[in-house]
Design a protein around this motif. Structure first.
Motif, PDB file in Angstrom:
ATOM      1  N   ASP A 118      35.518 -13.546  37.468  1.00 34.74           N
ATOM      2  CA  ASP A 118      35.172 -14.659  36.734  1.00 34.74           C
ATOM      3  C   ASP A 118      36.299 -15.367  36.717  1.00 34.74           C
ATOM      4  O   ASP A 118      37.359 -15.217  36.168  1.00 34.74           O
ATOM      5  N   GLY A 121      36.212 -21.762  36.252  1.00 36.30           N
ATOM      6  CA  GLY A 121      35.481 -22.178  34.911  1.00 36.30           C
ATOM      7  C   GLY A 121      35.736 -23.237  34.375  1.00 36.30           C
ATOM      8  O   GLY A 121      36.312 -23.482  32.968  1.00 36.30           O
ATOM      9  N   ASN A 123      35.693 -27.070  32.594  1.00 37.06           N
ATOM     10  CA  ASN A 123      34.642 -27.798  31.749  1.00 37.06           C
ATOM     11  C   ASN A 123      34.207 -29.091  32.323  1.00 37.06           C
ATOM     12  O   ASN A 123      35.102 -29.971  32.592  1.00 37.06           O
ATOM     13  N   HIS A 132      43.365 -24.265  34.158  1.00 38.05           N
ATOM     14  CA  HIS A 132      42.131 -23.561  35.185  1.00 38.05           C
ATOM     15  C   HIS A 132      42.978 -23.449  36.522  1.00 38.05           C
ATOM     16  O   HIS A 132      42.500 -22.842  37.391  1.00 38.05           O
ATOM     17  N   HIS A 158      32.180 -19.852  36.126  1.00 36.35           N
ATOM     18  CA  HIS A 158      31.256 -19.734  34.886  1.00 36.35           C
ATOM     19  C   HIS A 158      31.996 -21.147  34.259  1.00 36.35           C
ATOM     20  O   HIS A 158      32.304 -21.545  33.283  1.00 36.35           O
ATOM     21  N   GLY A 160      31.523 -24.851  32.284  1.00 33.50           N
ATOM     22  CA  GLY A 160      31.450 -25.466  31.005  1.00 33.50           C
ATOM     23  C   GLY A 160      30.298 -26.633  31.306  1.00 33.50           C
ATOM     24  O   GLY A 160      30.976 -27.706  31.437  1.00 33.50           O
ATOM     25  N   TYR A 305      29.776 -20.345  22.513  1.00 31.64           N
ATOM     26  CA  TYR A 305      30.426 -19.586  23.709  1.00 31.64           C
ATOM     27  C   TYR A 305      30.240 -18.186  23.739  1.00 31.64           C
ATOM     28  O   TYR A 305      30.085 -17.608  24.983  1.00 31.64           O
ATOM     29  N   ASP A 309      28.524 -15.760  26.837  1.00 29.21           N
ATOM     30  CA  ASP A 309      29.143 -14.838  27.481  1.00 29.21           C
ATOM     31  C   ASP A 309      28.565 -13.422  27.402  1.00 29.21           C
ATOM     32  O   ASP A 309      28.622 -12.567  28.219  1.00 29.21           O
ATOM     33  N   ARG A 316      25.690  -9.815  34.640  1.00 31.70           N
ATOM     34  CA  ARG A 316      26.511  -9.126  35.662  1.00 31.70           C
ATOM     35  C   ARG A 316      26.398  -7.586  35.904  1.00 31.70           C
ATOM     36  O   ARG A 316      26.426  -7.290  36.836  1.00 31.70           O
ATOM     37  N   TYR A 327      37.595 -11.033  33.855  1.00 37.66           N
ATOM     38  CA  TYR A 327      37.687 -12.391  33.348  1.00 37.66           C
ATOM     39  C   TYR A 327      39.128 -12.999  33.621  1.00 37.66           C
ATOM     40  O   TYR A 327      39.943 -12.604  32.762  1.00 37.66           O
ATOM     41  N   VAL A 329      41.154 -15.454  32.725  1.00 41.85           N
ATOM     42  CA  VAL A 329      41.048 -16.527  31.318  1.00 41.85           C
ATOM     43  C   VAL A 329      42.312 -16.546  30.819  1.00 41.85           C
ATOM     44  O   VAL A 329      43.164 -15.447  30.377  1.00 41.85           O
ATOM     45  N   GLN A 333      42.351 -16.544  24.854  1.00 38.67           N
ATOM     46  CA  GLN A 333      40.947 -16.074  24.692  1.00 38.67           C
ATOM     47  C   GLN A 333      40.945 -14.827  24.520  1.00 38.67           C
ATOM     48  O   GLN A 333      39.870 -14.106  24.591  1.00 38.67           O
ATOM     49  N   PHE A 337      37.407 -12.415  24.167  1.00 37.40           N
ATOM     50  CA  PHE A 337      36.960 -11.198  25.191  1.00 37.40           C
ATOM     51  C   PHE A 337      36.966  -9.939  24.352  1.00 37.40           C
ATOM     52  O   PHE A 337      36.032  -9.129  24.850  1.00 37.40           O
TER      53      PHE A 337
HETATM   54  N1  ARG Z   1      35.155 -22.816  30.560  1.00 34.58           N
HETATM   55  C1  ARG Z   1      36.181 -22.003  29.863  1.00 34.58           C
HETATM   56  C2  ARG Z   1      37.514 -22.934  29.466  1.00 34.58           C
HETATM   57  O1  ARG Z   1      37.676 -23.674  30.067  1.00 34.58           O
HETATM   58  C3  ARG Z   1      36.781 -20.766  30.680  1.00 34.58           C
HETATM   59  C4  ARG Z   1      35.352 -19.895  31.215  1.00 34.58           C
HETATM   60  C5  ARG Z   1      35.880 -18.516  31.338  1.00 34.58           C
HETATM   61  N2  ARG Z   1      34.817 -17.556  31.593  1.00 34.58           N
HETATM   62  C6  ARG Z   1      33.980 -17.092  30.763  1.00 34.58           C
HETATM   63  N3  ARG Z   1      33.013 -16.367  31.280  1.00 34.58           N
HETATM   64  N4  ARG Z   1      34.156 -17.497  29.463  1.00 34.58           N
HETATM   65  O2  ARG Z   1      38.229 -22.183  28.557  1.00 34.58           O
END
Ligand code: ARG
Length: 565
Positions: A118, A121, A123, A132, A158, A160, A305, A309, A316, A327, A329, A333, A337
């Motif tokens: 993943d 992602g 937004n 990103h 993924h 947003g 959110y 997930d 998945r 992930y 990310v 975060q 997670f």
């Molecule tokens: N859109 C989210 C952000 O910008 C990241 C997504 C990450 N993936 C997930 N499955 N939460 O913070």
């Protein structure tokens, strides 16, 4: 070839021969050439268990070691280390194999799995930002790496694309008419403009709120507007992907909205599992030891959110059948997670044997250690950053060669984008990352340009030689020995990097390899007069293997090579 495993097997056999039981036996790469190629230092740990002194144990192992042509020399050193030297003939034959194989002798996993990565992602309501960028670069590398090793990789973007902001945004898009398409190029500005409309005009604000409800209840007109908005936004992200040369397509998009239909079921299933508690009207999961609960439904009925997930995890693991879900990310975060992974496992959404991992990365900082911003404090647009990389790359390379305009453009793109990617991948991903143009576009040091330059130099040797190279690799001296062993370590490095989701292990390796190669090349001339043909051929083959290893390593990092630099 899994070199370390082969050496481990020898030692394990020696243990078995000696009738000693030991569960984890691993050699380590020797830290200095005088310690050989590998070291075994497990005798110390065994000393207590066996009530013998470590040197004695080491001696027993040596007495029972069947070298099988692979090990030339094994010696006890210090308190009970065993230093191992690989046999030059064995090394030469193994390199020869690698040279004759189009995967450099690297096997694919005997037990490949389905792996979801993943990453990216972005937004859709906001500009794609530097966070990103890191996710996209690191995630793409992890996906390439697992794929190269034989796993079936499923990339998941993924994005947003859902939430209350979209009411305002599509109302504004509608108001703008045709003009809206163009102004969406700068999402940040578009958002600001929509927001000021929202704040200034009561009627507009009402409409925006009405549109939120309408999208959520599936109103056709609003959904069409919403789809159009997402389509244009995603198109801008794709421009970035294209410039970045990453393997993400529309097919990889599984947006947040994709899970809308299943969110109610997530909450229902958590309830059935007895994991739900109400708090201030919201539905929550309280995890033992955690202060904050995971809220899965707000008091107004809205989902969050985390709910999405959880739905994605279910999908998945059960629909896609993934055994490893990574992930990529931002580290900020990690709390999120940790919690959703725990909830998903405890609720049985994800089978026990599925590996869930947060491949966390730190924040991108500027040279002064401040969060990365434009001069006036705005967010840096990724597309501008990538264009600047190409311009700077041009300046860095023009002095070296005479390129045609077209060639220069192409090479500058490869060099510039490569530099941005490599600099990001070369650090321990969890550290914050200092973005520094001069450093990343240097011909010296651990940079992509250094690797690309080495590759191009080797190509120029071959151009000068101008004949087919066929013959045998022979290890001539210690430097050649070390270079050859380094080349054979590539598969070990890739496997470890995949296991740890750590691209910087690959860059560290490439840097060591290229540094070693440069030393080798300085001391062991190839084309110079007086070098006998057999030696020349062997050195050419080692050079070729080095170039191909660089190329393959960089390819996994999503970076190309060029023949002339
Ligand atoms: N859109 C989210 C952000 O910008 C990241 C997504 C990450 N993936 C997930 N499955 N939460 O913070």
């Amino acid at each position: 070839m899994k070199l370390k495993e082969e050496v481990n097997t020898l030692i394990k056999k020696a243990f078995a021969n000696a009738g000693i039981e030991a569960d984890s036996i691993t050699v380590t790469d020797a830290t200095k050439p005088e310690f050989g190629d590998y070291q075994f230092n497990g005798a110390m740990a065994l000393a207590k268990q066996l009530k013998q002194n470590p040197r004695q144990i080491a001696q027993t192992i040596l007495d029972n070691l069947e070298t099988g042509g692979m090990v030339q020399k094994a010696e006890i050193a210090g308190p009970g280390f065993i230093n191992l030297w690989l046999n030059p003939e064995w090394i030469a034959a193994s390199c020869q194999n690698a040279e004759e194989n189009d995967r450099l002798g690297i096997g694919t996993r005997s037990n490949p799995i389905k792996a979801v990565v993943d990453y990216s992602g972005p937004n859709m309501a906001k500009q794609m930002h530097v966070g990103h960028l890191r996710s996209t670069i690191i995630g793409d590398t992890l996906a390439n790496l697992l794929e190269f090793l034989g796993d079936e990789v499923i990339r998941q973007n993924h994005i947003g694309d859902w939430g209350t902001q979209f009411g305002m945004l599509i109302a504004y898009l509608e108001e703008m008419g045709e003009e809206g398409n163009g102004s969406l190029k700068d999402l940040e500005q578009f958002y600001k403009d929509a927001k000021s409309r929202f704040d200034a005009d009561e009627a507009f604000a009402d409409k925006a709120r009405e549109y939120v409800v309408k999208i959520q209840s599936g109103d056709a007109h609003c959904l069409t507007l919403w789809k159009k908005f997402i389509d244009i936004s995603l198109g801008h992200c794709e421009e970035v992907y294209e410039k970045l040369d990453v393997n993400l397509s529309r097919d990889d998009v599984r947006a947040e909205s994709f899970y809308n239909e299943t969110l109610a079921k997530v909450v229902e299933d958590l309830d059935k599992a007895g994991m739900l508690q109400e708090s201030d009207g919201a539905q929550c999961v309280f995890l033992e030891g955690d202060e904050v609960p995971v809220i899965v439904r707000k008091s107004d009925g809205g989902y969050l959110y985390a709910t999405t997930d959880l739905a994605a995890l279910y999908y998945r693991a059960n629909v896609l059948g993934a055994k490893r879900i990574s992930y990529v990310v931002d580290a900020r975060q990690s709390g999120h997670f940790k919690q959703v992974f725990r909830v998903a496992k405890e609720a049985g959404f994800v089978p026990e044997d599925v590996k869930l991992e947060h491949v966390a990365f730190g924040t991108m900082m500027d040279k002064n250690g401040k969060p990365f911003k434009t001069r006036d404090g705005g967010t840096v647009k990724l597309i501008d950053l990538l264009d600047e990389a190409v311009v700077r790359a041009k300046a860095a390379i023009t002095s070296k060669e005479n390129y045609s305009e077209e060639e220069l453009e192409k090479i500058a793109r490869i060099v510039g984008i490569g530099a941005v990617k490599y600099a990001d991948l070369a650090i321990n991903r969890e550290s914050n990352y200092i973005f520094d143009w001069d450093k990343m576009l240097s011909f010296e040091g651990n940079t992509s340009l250094y690797m690309q330059y080495a590759y191009a130099r080797i190509q120029s040797i071959f151009r000068k030689y101008g004949k087919d190279v066929e013959g045998e690799i022979v290890i001539g001296d210690e430097l050649e020995h070390r270079l050859a062993v380094m080349l054979l370590r590539f598969e070990d490095v890739l496997n470890k990097a995949a296991e740890d989701a750590a691209p910087n292990q690959i860059t560290t390796y490439l840097y060591e390899l290229v540094t070693l190669f440069m030393r080798f090349y300085e001391r062991n001339p190839i084309l110079k007069e007086g070098v006998d043909e057999q030696t020349r051929i062997s050195r050419l083959m080692l050079a070729d293997l080095t170039a191909r290893t660089i190329k393959q390593g960089l390819a996994i990092l999503g970076i190309q090579v060029v023949d002339r630099l």
